[in-house]
Scaffold this active site. Structure first.
Site, mmCIF file in Angstrom:
data_model
loop_
_atom_site.group_PDB
_atom_site.id
_atom_site.type_symbol
_atom_site.label_atom_id
_atom_site.label_comp_id
_atom_site.label_asym_id
_atom_site.label_seq_id
_atom_site.Cartn_x
_atom_site.Cartn_y
_atom_site.Cartn_z
ATOM 1 N N GLU C 444 0.981 -1.325 0.039
ATOM 2 C CA GLU C 444 0.014 -0.199 0.026
ATOM 3 C C GLU C 444 0.889 1.245 -0.058
ATOM 4 O O GLU C 444 0.344 2.224 0.506
ATOM 5 C CB GLU C 444 -0.888 0.086 1.158
ATOM 6 C CG GLU C 444 -1.872 -1.226 1.114
ATOM 7 C CD GLU C 444 -2.746 -1.368 0.306
ATOM 8 O OE1 GLU C 444 -2.904 -0.395 -0.640
ATOM 9 O OE2 GLU C 444 -3.452 -2.624 -0.004
HETATM 10 C C1 LIG Z 1 2.849 -9.721 0.540
HETATM 11 C C2 LIG Z 1 2.636 -8.635 -0.505
HETATM 12 C C3 LIG Z 1 1.320 -8.226 -0.673
HETATM 13 C C4 LIG Z 1 1.240 -7.441 -1.744
HETATM 14 N N1 LIG Z 1 -0.303 -7.227 -2.144
HETATM 15 C C5 LIG Z 1 -0.521 -6.545 -3.145
HETATM 16 C C6 LIG Z 1 -1.939 -6.410 -3.389
HETATM 17 O O1 LIG Z 1 -2.765 -6.984 -3.003
HETATM 18 N N2 LIG Z 1 -1.998 -5.833 -4.860
HETATM 19 C C7 LIG Z 1 -1.199 -5.289 -5.409
HETATM 20 O O2 LIG Z 1 -1.420 -4.558 -6.438
HETATM 21 N N3 LIG Z 1 -0.047 -5.202 -4.847
HETATM 22 C C8 LIG Z 1 0.447 -5.768 -3.777
HETATM 23 N N4 LIG Z 1 1.707 -5.755 -3.275
HETATM 24 C C9 LIG Z 1 2.874 -4.869 -4.088
HETATM 25 C C10 LIG Z 1 3.276 -3.873 -3.064
HETATM 26 O O3 LIG Z 1 2.076 -2.694 -3.057
HETATM 27 C C11 LIG Z 1 4.579 -3.483 -3.744
HETATM 28 O O4 LIG Z 1 5.567 -4.205 -3.300
HETATM 29 C C12 LIG Z 1 4.782 -1.733 -3.042
HETATM 30 O O5 LIG Z 1 4.017 -0.938 -3.724
HETATM 31 C C13 LIG Z 1 6.422 -1.529 -3.490
HETATM 32 O O6 LIG Z 1 6.459 -1.862 -4.899
HETATM 33 P P1 LIG Z 1 7.605 -2.478 -5.316
HETATM 34 O O7 LIG Z 1 7.601 -3.916 -4.862
HETATM 35 O O8 LIG Z 1 7.722 -2.470 -6.872
HETATM 36 O O9 LIG Z 1 9.090 -1.771 -4.905
HETATM 37 P P2 LIG Z 1 9.874 -0.642 -5.641
HETATM 38 O O10 LIG Z 1 8.730 0.532 -6.131
HETATM 39 O O11 LIG Z 1 10.803 -1.040 -6.467
HETATM 40 O O12 LIG Z 1 10.463 -0.013 -4.348
HETATM 41 C C14 LIG Z 1 11.761 -0.307 -3.946
HETATM 42 C C15 LIG Z 1 12.544 0.644 -3.053
HETATM 43 O O13 LIG Z 1 12.358 1.913 -3.762
HETATM 44 C C16 LIG Z 1 11.741 3.011 -3.184
HETATM 45 N N5 LIG Z 1 11.301 3.871 -4.103
HETATM 46 C C17 LIG Z 1 10.522 3.565 -5.238
HETATM 47 N N6 LIG Z 1 9.989 4.751 -5.636
HETATM 48 C C18 LIG Z 1 10.427 5.670 -4.937
HETATM 49 C C19 LIG Z 1 10.204 7.168 -5.049
HETATM 50 N N7 LIG Z 1 9.664 7.752 -5.885
HETATM 51 N N8 LIG Z 1 10.682 8.044 -3.929
HETATM 52 C C20 LIG Z 1 11.366 7.300 -2.925
HETATM 53 N N9 LIG Z 1 11.605 5.844 -2.836
HETATM 54 C C21 LIG Z 1 11.046 5.108 -3.827
HETATM 55 C C22 LIG Z 1 10.623 2.243 -2.381
HETATM 56 O O14 LIG Z 1 10.227 3.011 -1.034
HETATM 57 C C23 LIG Z 1 11.520 0.877 -2.017
HETATM 58 O O15 LIG Z 1 12.218 1.248 -0.621
HETATM 59 C C24 LIG Z 1 2.086 -6.645 -2.402
HETATM 60 C C25 LIG Z 1 3.400 -6.907 -1.785
HETATM 61 C C26 LIG Z 1 3.723 -7.810 -0.956
HETATM 62 C C27 LIG Z 1 5.184 -8.084 -0.880
#
Ligand SMILES: Cc1cc2nc3c(=O)[nH]c(=O)nc-3n(C[C@H](O)[C@H](O)[C@H](O)COP(=O)(O)OP(=O)(O)OC[C@H]3O[C@@H](n4cnc5c(N)ncnc54)[C@H](O)[C@@H]3O)c2cc1C
Ligand SMILES: Cc1cc2nc3c(=O)[nH]c(=O)nc-3n(C[C@H](O)[C@H](O)[C@H](O)COP(=O)(O)OP(=O)(O)OC[C@H]3O[C@@H](n4cnc5c(N)ncnc54)[C@H](O)[C@@H]3O)c2cc1C
Ligand SMILES: Cc1cc2nc3c(=O)[nH]c(=O)nc-3n(C[C@H](O)[C@H](O)[C@H](O)COP(=O)(O)OP(=O)(O)OC[C@H]3O[C@@H](n4cnc5c(N)ncnc54)[C@H](O)[C@@H]3O)c2cc1C
Lengths: 249, 308, 606
Positions: C444
C-alpha cells in the site's frame, strides 16, 4: 412449546478473580462480566429446539442488577425471542432465584425450563433442582443430550461413572452441562435485531418473592498456597502418601 | 438432633465418597444416621453400618429408588428430614442432583461442596473455581449440605450400627430411568483426566512408555510427555504437556524422567498434587513436586505398578 | 509439532476508552444514518467481535504461519487448515457488511466501529484479516464508482463475504511507479478484454469462496501515457450469469504463490490475465480515471495497513508482558518482598514494555481519530464540517500509514527482545509477529511513498496550511496542560509544546527549500514523517491523559486504569517526544548530506 431460559451475569471465566483485602468478597468492580458459560449452552439448546420446530418461543430471564440487561441482549442476539429482567441489587441465592423463576413460570407457562448446571461465580449447582422442586416437576440435571417429543423429554446426564439417560414428563427442568452443545456466535444482524426485541423489567416484590439472603457470608479468603513438598525414600512410601495423605489414588 | 446422610451406592456397593461425608458429619458432633435408598440394597446397608461414627442405618428398599432418581429420593428425604439438624451427602453426581431439591422442598438455603466445618452452622466452601474460599453461616432450621470428598478423610470401617427399615413414600413419578453407559475403558483425555502420568527423555524409548501405560490404566490416568520425549519420537505430538503443548491441571500429575524445564512446568504447575520420579536429585522438577522420589525410573515404575 | 496457540485478549477497555473519549463515538453516532450505533449496541458488537477474534481467528495465526498457503496441482491456492470455516464464520455472522449500505445487505454502521473490529482481527491473525480488509476496499470502489448494473451483480455477495475482492495494481515493472502500468483492456461489446500480468496480489486466489472479484488497473488502447491513462476494471474469477449464478471460468490464472518472510497464511499470487485472448472485464466508472478510483480503495487500505502496525504491536505486547511476568532472571534491582521476581521488574524490561504500551496507545488514538474523521467527512450534514474532516484524514493518512507501520515493526522487535533467546526461537511465537510486521511498511505504498505524499500533496500543495493548523492545535493543548496542577500532565504539556516547535521548524524548512532543490525535502521526507508521527502520538496521549485526569476528578472509580493514562503520557513525553529535536536537526541539517556522495563514490568505484 414455550421454553424459559434463565441466564446469569457473572465475572468472565477468563478473569482471575482477586479476593478483596477486607475479606468481604472478591473484586468485581471494573472486572469483565459475561453470561455464565453454562447458561450460554442452555440458550443455545433452546435455540436449537426452536430451529428444530420443537420450541415455539424462547423467553430468557435474568435475576440481577440493571447491567444484566446486557446479558439478556446477548441471549436475544443468540436467538431468544424476548427477555425479562427481574431487577434487584441483592446478591441472590439459588433458593431466591428459584422462587422468582417459579413465579415467572406460573405466569409464562413454559413447557420446558433449561438452566445452566451451575454459575461459575458461586459454584452452587442448585437453582435448577430447586426450581423443579418448587414446581413439582421432574429434573434432568447435567445434561449432555436433550431430546424432547410427545410430551416427554429424554435427558442424557453426565454422572460420575459415565452417562445415564432419564425420561421426564413435560413440563420439566433441564440443566445444561458443558458437552451439551457448543454455543453459537451471535451474528451482526441478530445483535442489531436483539435491540428491538422486547425486554420487560419487573421486581421480585412485584412477583411477591422475598429475595433476602438466608446465608451469611462471614468472610472470603484466598485459598491456601501450595505446601512445600517432601522427598519420599521409596515407592511404598510414595503410594502410601498418595492414598492416605493426598488421597488422589 | 441427629444428622442424616444420604448414601451414594449402586445397590451392591457403597461408594467411598460416602465415608468422606461421614467424617465431615462427625465434625458436627451429633449422632449420624445414614440413609440407604435403593432396590435390593441390603448389602449396601451392611457396608454402611460398618462406618465409624454411624449410629444407625436407615434402609428404604423400593423399586422407585433403584436408580437414585432425584424426585423419589428427595421425597423420601423430606418425609424424614424433620427430625434432623442437618441433611448431608457427598458432592457426587447423586448428592448434587438430589440435595438442592430437598433444600427447596424444606424451604431452606443449601450449602454446596463444603471443604471445612467451622461449627455446626458455619462452613467453608470454594467459590470462583477455587480461587476464593467463602465462610458461610446458615440460620435455617435444617442445614442441607454437600461435602467435597477430597477435603475430608474417609471414615474407617470399624463399626456395626443397627440397620432399620424405613417405608418408601409415594413416588411422584415424574421421571424414569432409561439406560446408562458406564466406565469407558479407554484412557481419558489428557486435559480432562483426573490423573496424568507423563514421561520425559529419561524414558529412553517409545517402547518404555509401556511402563507408564500399565500404571495409567490401573489408575484411570492419561499419559502425557515432555517435549524432549515427543521430539525424540517416543510418543505422538498430542502427548506434549507444556508451554507449547497441552496445559493440564489434574488432581495428580506424575512426572517421570522429566527434568522440569519452565516450559514444561507452564503446562502442569497448577496440578493439585505433583509427584516427580527422577534419578537426579537436583532436577528442578523437585522444586514443584509435593512428593519427590529420587530413583531410577526403570526400577521405580515396576514397583509402582505393583503397589497401586 | 502441535504448537499451542498464543492467546490474544482483545483490549476492549482500551478500545472503548479511545472510541468514547478520543474519537468521539457519540458524535459519530449522532451523524445521519448512524442511529443504530448506540453505546449498548457498540458494546454488544465489540464484545461479539472480540470473541471471534480471540476464539476463532487467533488460534489460526500460528497454523497459518506454519502451513502457509499452497498452490495445488489444479492451480487453486489452498489456505491453511481451519481458515475456510473461519471465513464461513465471518460470512454467517454478517461481519463483512458492517460499514456498508443496508439496501445491499450491509449494516450501515460507522467506519469507526468497523475500525475497532478490524483492529481485533488484525491482532488475532493479520494474514487472515487481509482478506476481509481487501474485500471491504473492493466494495468501497464498486459502491462509489461502479454502474448500477455492476453494483447489483457484485455488491450483495461481496458485502456478505460470499465472494471476496482483490486489488490488482502491481506489475513486475510497476510497483511504486504506477505510470509504468502495462496491463491492457480492449473494448469488446458490452465489456473489455483484459490482458497482462499482475504480481503480489493478496488473496489473488484461494479456496475460501466460490468466486473472487478482481479490481484491475489496465490501459485502454487510446489511453494517454502515464497515470492519466489508467482505467479500473472488475474482472471476476468466474463470470456471473444474469440470474446471479456462476458461469464460465474467466481467463484469470494463478501462476504461482510467493514464498515470503511473513504473513505466510495470506496467499500472495502472480495472476495472469487473458492468456487466451482476454479476460472478460467491466469498466468501473469512466475511462482513464482508474487511479483516482483506486486511490479511494488505497486510502481505505492505507489506514487499514496502518492499523496492522497497531494490531501486531498489541499482539506482541500482550505476549511480551505475559512472558516478562513469568520469566525470572536474577533478583530485580530494588526488589522487595511480595513483588514478583519476574524480569518485568528489571527496569530495562519495563522500559521496553512501557515503550510498547505508550506507543500502542498513541497509535490507537491517531487511527481511531482518523477513522472518526472519515465518518464525519462522508456523513456530516454540514459541508464545511465535512471538508475540515476530509483535510484531517488526508493529512493523517500518510502519517498514520508511515509511522504506525514503522513503529509496529519496532515494537514487534522489542517484543522479541523482552523474550531474550526465546524470542528468536520460532516456537515462542514472538518471531512471527516481527516477520509478519515487516510487510506493513512496504505494501500500500512504502514509507517513502507515504513521505512523498505527505510532503508533496499534504504540505507543499497548500503551503503548509493544514499541517501548521494541526500543529497549532496540538501546541494549544500542550500549552494548556503545561499549566495543569497534575505533574504528569504538566510534563506532557511542556514536552508537547517543545516538540511542536521542532515540527513547525521542520515544516517551514520544507516549504522554504522545496523551491530551491526538490531533492532536499525528498531526502528529509521520511524523517519529517517520523517527526509528525511522534508529535501526533504525543497529541493523542496528552488528550487521553487530560480526559483521564478529568474523569478521576469527577469521581470515576476506575482509578487503576485512569491514573495510568497521565503516567503513560509522561513516559512518552520524556522518552519519545524529545526525539523531535533530533529529527528536526536531521531534516534541517542532514538533507544535503544524503545525496552528497556521487553515485560512483557510493559504489566505491575504485
Ligand atoms: C506480501 C505482499 C502483498 C502485496 N499485495 C498486493 C496487492 O494485493 N495488490 C497489489 O497491487 N500489490 C500488492 N503488493 C505490492 C506492493 O504494493 C508493492 O510491493 C509496493 O508498492 C512496492 O513496490 P515494489 O515492490 O515494486 O517496490 P519498488 O517500487 O521497486 O521500491 C523499492 C524501493 O524503492 C523505493 N522507492 C521507489 N520509488 C520511490 C520514490 N519515488 N521515492 C522514494 N523511494 C522510492 C521504495 O520506497 C522501496 O524502498 C504486495 C506486496 C507484497 C510483498
Ligand atoms: C520454545 C520452546 C518451547 C518449549 N515447549 C515445551 C513444552 O511445551 N513442553 C515441554 O515439555 N518442553 C518444552 N520445551 C523444552 C524444554 O525446555 C525442555 O527441553 C524439555 O521439557 C525437557 O524434557 P525432559 O525433561 O524430558 O528432558 P531432559 O531435560 O533431558 O530431562 C530428562 C530427565 O530425565 C532424568 N532421567 C534420565 N534417566 C533417568 C532414569 N533412568 N531414571 C530417572 N530419571 C531419569 C534426568 O535426570 C533428567 O532430569 C520447550 C523449549 C523451547 C525452547
Ligand atoms: C540462536 C541462539 C544462539 C545462541 N548461542 C549460544 C551459545 O553458543 N552458547 C551459549 O551459552 N548461549 C547461547 N545462546 C543463549 C544466549 O546467549 C541467551 O539467549 C542470551 O544470553 C539471553 O539470555 P536468555 O535467553 O535467558 O534471556 P533472559 O536472560 O531471560 O532475558 C530476557 C529479557 O530480560 C532482560 N534481562 C534479564 N536480566 C536482566 C537484568 N539483570 N537487567 C535488565 N534486563 C534483564 C534481557 O535483556 C531480555 O530482554 C544462544 C541463543 C540463541 C537464541
Amino acid at each position: 412449546m414455550k421454553v424459559l431460559v434463565p441466564v446469569k451475569r457473572v465475572v468472565d471465566y477468563n478473569v482471575k478473580v482477586r479476593v478483596k483485602a477486607d475479606g468481604s468478597g472478591v473484586e468485581t468492580a471494573n472486572v469483565k462480566m459475561s453470561m455464565n458459560p453454562f447458561d450460554e449452552i442452555a440458550v443455545e439448546e433452546a435455540v436449537r429446539l426452536k430451529e428444530a420446530g420443537t420450541a415455539t418461543e424462547i423467553v430468557v430471564v435474568s435475576v440481577g442488577p440493571t447491567q444484566a440487561q446486557e446479558t439478556l441482549r446477548t441471549a436475544l442476539a443468540m436467538g431468544a425471542d424476548r427477555a425479562i429482567l427481574v431487577q434487584t441489587d441483592v446478591t441472590t441465592e439459588p433458593l431466591a432465584v428459584a422462587k422468582v423463576l417459579k413465579a415467572l413460570v406460573e405466569k409464562e407457562a413454559p413447557g420446558l425450563v433449561i438452566l445452566g448446571k451451575q454459575a461459575i461465580d458461586d459454584d452452587c449447582n442448585q437453582t435448577g433442582q430447586m426450581l423443579a422442586a418448587l414446581l413439582g416437576w421432574g429434573q434432568g440435571t447435567f445434561a449432555s443430550k436433550v431430546v424432547a417429543a410427545d410430551g416427554k423429554v429424554a435427558v442424557t446426564r453426565e454422572i460420575d461413572g459415565g452417562l445415564e439417560t432419564v425420561e421426564l414428563k413435560l413440563p420439566a427442568v433441564v440443566t445444561a452441562d458443558l458437552r451439551l452443545n457448543e454455543p453459537r456466535y451471535a451474528s451482526l444482524p441478530n445483535i442489531m435485531k436483539a435491540k428491538k426485541k422486547p425486554l420487560e423489567t419487573v421486581t421480585p416484590d412485584a412477583l411477591g418473592v422475598d429475595v433476602t439472603p438466608r446465608l451469611k457470608t462471614l468472610k472470603v479468603t484466598e485459598p491456601a498456597k501450595r505446601q512445600a513438598g517432601i522427598k519420599v525414600p521409596d515407592v511404598a512410601t510414595l503410594v502410601d502418601k498418595l492414598k492416605s495423605e493426598a488421597r488422589v489414588i | 438432633m441427629p444428622i442424616l446422610i444420604l448414601a451414594d451406592h449402586d445397590n451392591a456397593t457403597l461408594k467411598p465418597a460416602t465415608a468422606h461425608a461421614v467424617s465431615a458429619a462427625a465434625k458436627l458432633g451429633s449422632d449420624i444416621h445414614l440413609l440407604v435408598a435403593g432396590r435390593n440394597a441390603a448389602p449396601v446397608a451392611e457396608q454402611a453400618a460398618k462406618l465409624a461414627g454411624v449410629a444407625k442405618v436407615l434402609l428404604a428398599d423400593d423399586a422407585a429408588y433403584e436408580h437414585a432418581l432425584a424426585e423419589p429420593v428427595a421425597a423420601l428425604l423430606v418425609s424424614i428430614a424433620s427430625g434432623y439438624s442437618h441433611v448431608l451427602a457427598a458432592a457426587t453426581s447423586v448428592g448434587k442432583n438430589v440435595l438442592p431439591r430437598v433444600a427447596a422442598l424444606l424451604d431452606v438455603a443449601m450449602i454446596s461442596d463444603i471443604t471445612a466445618v467451622v461449627s455446626a452452622d458455619t462452613f467453608e466452601r470454594p467459590i470462583y473455581a477455587g480461587n476464593a474460599i467463602a465462610t458461610v453461616q446458615s440460620s435455617d432450621p435444617v442445614k442441607v449440605v454437600t461435602v467435597r470428598t477430597t477435603a475430608f478423610e474417609a471414615a474407617a470401617a470399624a463399626n456395626s450400627a443397627p440397620v432399620e427399615s424405613v417405608a418408601a413414600v409415594a413416588d411422584p413419578a415424574l421421571s424414569s430411568f432409561v439406560s446408562a453407559e458406564l466406565s469407558k475403558s479407554e484412557r481419558p483425555e489428557l486435559t480432562a483426566a483426573r490423573i496424568v502420568i507423563s514421561g520425559g527423555r529419561g524414558m529412553q524409548s517409545g517402547d518404555n512408555f509401556h511402563l507408564l501405560e500399565v500404571i495409567a490404566d490401573k489408575l484411570g490416568a492419561a499419559v502425557g510427555a515432555s517435549r524432549a520425549a515427543v521430539d525424540a519420537g517416543f510418543v505422538p505430538n498430542d502427548y506434549q504437556v507444556g508451554q507449547t503443548g497441552k496445559i493440564v491441571a489434574p488432581e495428580l500429575y506424575v512426572a517421570v524422567g522429566i527434568s522440569g524445564a519452565i516450559q514444561h512446568l507452564a503446562g502442569m504447575k497448577d496440578s493439585k498434587v505433583i509427584v516427580a520420579i527422577n534419578k537426579d536429585e537436583e532436577a528442578p522438577i523437585f522444586q514443584v513436586a509435593d512428593y519427590g522420589l529420587v530413583a531410577d525410573l526403570f526400577k521405580a515404575l515396576p514397583e509402582l505398578q505393583q503397589a497401586v | 509439532m502441535t504448537a499451542a496457540a498464543i492467546p490474544y485478549t482483545p483490549p476492549l477497555k482500551e478500545i472503548r476508552f479511545v472510541l468514547d473519549h478520543l474519537a468521539g463515538m457519540a458524535e459519530v453516532a449522532a451523524l445521519p444514518g448512524f442511529e443504530d450505533a448506540s453505546p449498548d449496541m457498540v458494546d454488544s458488537i465489540l464484545g461479539e467481535a472480540a470473541k471471534i477474534a480471540e476464539n476463532i481467528l487467533a488460534p489460526l495465526n500460528r497454523i497459518g504461519d506454519v502451513q502457509g498457503a499452497n498452490l495445488g496441482a489444479d492451480g487453486i491456492a489452498r489456505t491453511a487448515e481451519g481458515w475456510g470455516p473461519a471465513w464461513q464464520a465471518l460470512v454467517e455472522g454478517g461481519w463483512n457488511g458492517l460499514p456498508f449500505d443496508p439496501t445491499r445487505g450491509g449494516m450501515g454502521l460507522p467506519n469507526l466501529l468497523n475500525t475497532a473490529v478490524q483492529e481485533m482481527w488484525h491482532s488475532a491473525n493479520m494474514a487472515f484479516a487481509l482478506c476481509p480488509m481487501l474485500t471491504q476496499g473492493a466494495v468501497n470502489a464498486v459502491q462509489l464508482y461502479g454502474s448500477d448494473a455492476l453494483k447489483d451483480i457484485y455488491l450483495p455477495k461481496m458485502i456478505s463475504g460470499e465472494w471476496t475482492g482483490t486489488m490488482n495494481i502491481t506489475e513486475p515493472q510497476a510497483g511504486s511507479d504506477l505510470a509504468a502500468t502495462r496491463s491492457r483492456a480492449v473494448p469488446n461489446g458490452d465489456h473489455y478484454l483484459v490482458g497482462g500480468q499482475k504480481i503480489f496480489i493478496t488473496y489473488g486466489d484461494h479456496d475460501l469462496t466460490e468466486n473472487i472479484v478482481h479490481l484491475v488497473l489496465a490501459r485502454l488502447p487510446d489511453a494517454p501515457p502515464g497515470v492519466k491513462g489508467i482505467s479500473l476494471f472488475v474482472v471476476p474469477k468466474f463470470l456471473v450469469n444474469p440470474d446471479g449464478s456462476l458461469g464460465a471460468r474467466n481467463q484469470v490464472k494463478c501462476v504461482s504463490l510467493e514464498h515470503k518472510l511473513g504473513i505466510h497464511g495470506s496467499p500472495t499470487a502472480v495472476l495472469s490475465f487473458g492468456d487466451e485472448g482476454g479476460a472478460t472485464g467491466f469498466l468501473v466508472g469512466e475511462p482513464n480515471r482508474g487511479l483516482e478510483y483506486m486511490f479511494t480503495m488505497m486510502n481505505h487500505a492505507r489506514l487499514n495497513v496502518a492499523m496492522q502496525g497497531l494490531s501486531i504491536a498489541e499482539r506482541a505486547y500482550q505476549q511480551a508482558l505475559a512472558y516478562a511476568r513469568d520469566r525470572v532472571q536474577g533478583k530485580p534491582l530494588g526488589w522487595t518482598e511480595g513483588q514478583s521476581k519476574g524480569i518485568v521488574n528489571h527496569p530495562d524490561v519495563r522500559r521496553l514494555l512501557m515503550g510498547m504500551k505508550a506507543r500502542i496507545e498513541a497509535m490507537r488514538g491517531i487511527l481511531y481519530t482518523a477513522a472518526a474523521a472519515v465518518d464525519v467527512a462522508h456523513h456530516h450534514a454540514d459541508e464545511a464540517a465535512r471538508g475540515r474532516a476530509a483535510l484531517l484524514v488526508d493529512l493523517l493518512t500518510p502519517i498514520a500509514k508511515g509511522w504506525c507501520t514503522e513503529t509496529g515493526q519496532q515494537l514487534a522487535s522489542d517484543g522479541v527482545q523482552v523474550h531474550g533467546g526465546m524470542g528468536f526461537i520460532e516456537e515462542t511465537g514472538a518471531a512471527q509477529h516481527l516477520r509478519d510486521a515487516r510487510i506493513t511498511t512496504i505494501y500500500e505504498g512504502t514509507t517513502a511513498i507515504q513521505a512523498n505524499d505527505l510532503i508533496n500533496r499534504k504540505i507543499l500543495r497548500d503551503g503548509g496550511a493544514t499541517a501548521n493548523g494541526l500543529l497549532d492545535e496540538i501546541a494549544a493543548l500542550g500549552g494548556e496542560l503545561s499549566g495543569h496542577a497534575d505533574e504528569a500532565l504538566r510534563v506532557t504539556g511542556a514536552e508537547l509544546v517543545a516538540a511542536v516547535h521542532e515540527a513547525k521548524q521542520a515544516v517551514a524548512w520544507v516549504l522554504a527549500t522545496a523551491k530551491q532543490d526538490p531533492r532536499l525535502p525528498a531526502a528529509a521526507s521520511v524523517t519529517l514523517l517520523e517527526l509528525m508521527g511522534v508529535v501526533a502520538g504525543g497529541w493523542q496521549l496528552a488528550r487521553a491523559a487530560k480526559v483521564a485526569v478529568e474523569r478521576l476528578a469527577e469521581g470515576d472509580g476506575d482509578t487503576a486504569f485512569l491514573s495510568a493514562k497521565p503516567l503513560t503520557a509522561r513516559f512518552y513525553a520524556t522518552h519519545v517526544l524529545p526525539k523531535a529535536a533530533a529529527l528536526r536537526a536531521t531534516v534541517v541539517n542532514g538533507s544535503a548530506s544524503v545525496m552528497a556522495l556521487s553515485e560512483e563514490q557510493l559504489f566505491g568505484a575504485a
